[in-house]
Motif scaffolding. Structure first.
Motif, PDB file in Angstrom:
ATOM      1  N   ILE A  42       0.837  -1.207   0.000  1.00 35.80           N
ATOM      2  CA  ILE A  42       0.000   0.000   0.000  1.00 35.80           C
ATOM      3  C   ILE A  42       0.867   1.250   0.000  1.00 35.80           C
ATOM      4  CG2 ILE A  42      -1.629   1.356   1.380  1.00 35.80           C
ATOM      5  CD1 ILE A  42      -2.883  -1.289   2.278  1.00 35.80           C
ATOM      6  N   GLY A  43       1.938   1.231   0.807  1.00 37.05           N
ATOM      7  CA  GLY A  43       2.834   2.378   0.875  1.00 37.05           C
ATOM      8  C   GLY A  43       3.518   2.666  -0.454  1.00 37.05           C
ATOM      9  N   ALA A  44       4.031   1.610  -1.089  1.00 37.01           N
ATOM     10  CA  ALA A  44       4.719   1.784  -2.377  1.00 37.01           C
ATOM     11  C   ALA A  44       3.760   2.264  -3.461  1.00 37.01           C
ATOM     12  CB  ALA A  44       5.361   0.459  -2.792  1.00 37.01           C
ATOM     13  N   ALA A  45       2.558   1.674  -3.493  1.00 34.99           N
ATOM     14  CA  ALA A  45       1.560   2.067  -4.495  1.00 34.99           C
ATOM     15  C   ALA A  45       1.108   3.510  -4.269  1.00 34.99           C
ATOM     16  CB  ALA A  45       0.366   1.121  -4.439  1.00 34.99           C
ATOM     17  N   SER A  46       0.894   3.876  -3.012  1.00 33.33           N
ATOM     18  CA  SER A  46       0.454   5.239  -2.685  1.00 33.33           C
ATOM     19  C   SER A  46       1.491   6.263  -3.114  1.00 33.33           C
ATOM     20  CB  SER A  46       0.198   5.359  -1.175  1.00 33.33           C
ATOM     21  OG  SER A  46      -0.818   4.483  -0.765  1.00 33.33           O
ATOM     22  N   GLN A  47       2.748   5.975  -2.840  1.00 33.32           N
ATOM     23  CA  GLN A  47       3.821   6.894  -3.186  1.00 33.32           C
ATOM     24  C   GLN A  47       3.877   7.128  -4.689  1.00 33.32           C
ATOM     25  OE1 GLN A  47       5.501   8.581  -0.972  1.00 33.32           O
ATOM     26  NE2 GLN A  47       6.630   9.698  -2.535  1.00 33.32           N
ATOM     27  N   MET A  51      -3.942   1.197  -7.806  1.00 33.13           N
ATOM     28  CA  MET A  51      -2.890   2.172  -8.080  1.00 33.13           C
ATOM     29  C   MET A  51      -2.987   2.699  -9.510  1.00 33.13           C
ATOM     30  SD  MET A  51       1.252   1.610  -8.191  1.00 33.13           S
ATOM     31  CE  MET A  51       1.097   0.681  -9.742  1.00 33.13           C
ATOM     32  N   VAL A  52      -3.130   1.781 -10.467  1.00 34.88           N
ATOM     33  CA  VAL A  52      -3.223   2.176 -11.879  1.00 34.88           C
ATOM     34  C   VAL A  52      -4.459   3.038 -12.119  1.00 34.88           C
ATOM     35  CG1 VAL A  52      -3.533   1.332 -14.230  1.00 34.88           C
ATOM     36  CG2 VAL A  52      -1.936   0.173 -12.693  1.00 34.88           C
ATOM     37  N   LEU A  53      -5.593   2.630 -11.557  1.00 33.40           N
ATOM     38  CA  LEU A  53      -6.837   3.375 -11.738  1.00 33.40           C
ATOM     39  C   LEU A  53      -6.749   4.752 -11.089  1.00 33.40           C
ATOM     40  CD1 LEU A  53      -9.301   0.443 -11.031  1.00 33.40           C
ATOM     41  CD2 LEU A  53      -8.897   1.531 -13.223  1.00 33.40           C
TER      42      LEU A  53
END
Length: 252
Positions: A69-74, A130-132
């Motif tokens: 979640i952290g990596a995707a959010s960043q 993340m992509v969306l």
């Protein structure tokens, strides 16, 4: 397939690299970096997942999901810096969609609370969101930049903030959802999806692979809707102050 086969598969990197050099596309460095990063990152993930699966610990499993979640959010936050409060909006959205999706599947007994099942499915959920979110943020920012005068005009005639950004909001949500919807229309006709292909290669019966893949497709469609709508409806109020005046996007 072992490391020898992996090494031989490097020919699929050499071919586009050679084409980029011959045609002077200026992508040589990017191809090399992308290839090296993918190898290093996936090998590291492989080692970590092996440890998590062997430990069979819920704590390590949850920590792994939080890292995702952290990596995707960043990644999304870097693209949405112009939208006020985007950092916490994205973190909240990814966390909520993951939590709700997993809760439903566990409640209905679709998945068991095991790292081997939870982590791969969580990766699909978080990666898709993340992509969306990236698509939504990019389109919403463009729409707002091109509609600033219209937004001010609607507000000047007594319109509410939601009315002022309604067109931009709907357009951004539609844009982020369309790729998911269109890809599902041709699924199985144009390509065999990744999860289904992996299960078949691993020796699973085709119909079992189909059932798992349908679960993922329906899950992704739900995520597409939930992520886009959540980011949108959490984002637009940040563009206005308490007196319903349009503040606009942040300066870079």
């Amino acid at each position: 397939m072992g490391f020898q086969e992996l090494f031989l598969s490097g020919v699929f990197v050499i071919i586009p690299l050679a084409i980029a050099v011959v045609l002077k596309l200026g992508l040589t460095k990017d191809i090399v970096i992308a290839s090296v990063r993918s190898i290093v990152q996936l090998l590291i993930v492989g080692v970590i997942l092996t440890f998590v699966f062997d430990s069979d610990s819920s704590i390590y499993m949850i920590l792994m999901i939080l890292v995702m979640i952290g990596a995707a959010s960043q990644n999304v936050i870097k693209k949405g810096t112009l939208i006020p409060g985007i950092k916490w909006i994205i973190i909240l959205t990814l966390t909520a969609v993951e939590a709700v999706s997993m809760s439903i599947m566990l409640l209905f007994g679709i998945l068991d609370f095991e790292p081997e099942q939870i982590i791969p499915i969580s990766g699909m959920i978080i990666g898709n969101c993340m992509v969306l979110s990236l698509l939504f943020v990019s389109k919403f920012t463009d729409e707002l930049e091109n509609s600033e005068e219209m937004i001010e005009l609607i507000l000047s005639f007594g319109g509410q903030p939601k009315d002022a950004v309604s067109r931009s909001l709907k357009s951004a949500i539609q844009t982020s959802m369309i790729p998911t919807i269109e890809s599902q229309k041709t699924i199985g006709l144009v390509q065999l999806p990744g999860m289904m292909s992996g299960l078949i290669i691993g020796g699973a019966p085709p119909m079992e692979a189909v059932i798992y893949q349908l679960l993922i497709l329906f899950l992704i469609l739900t995520n597409a809707t939930a992520a886009s709508v959540m980011v949108g409806f959490l984002s637009y109020p940040k563009l206005f102050n308490s007196r319903m005046q349009y503040l606009g996007l942040k300066n870079e």
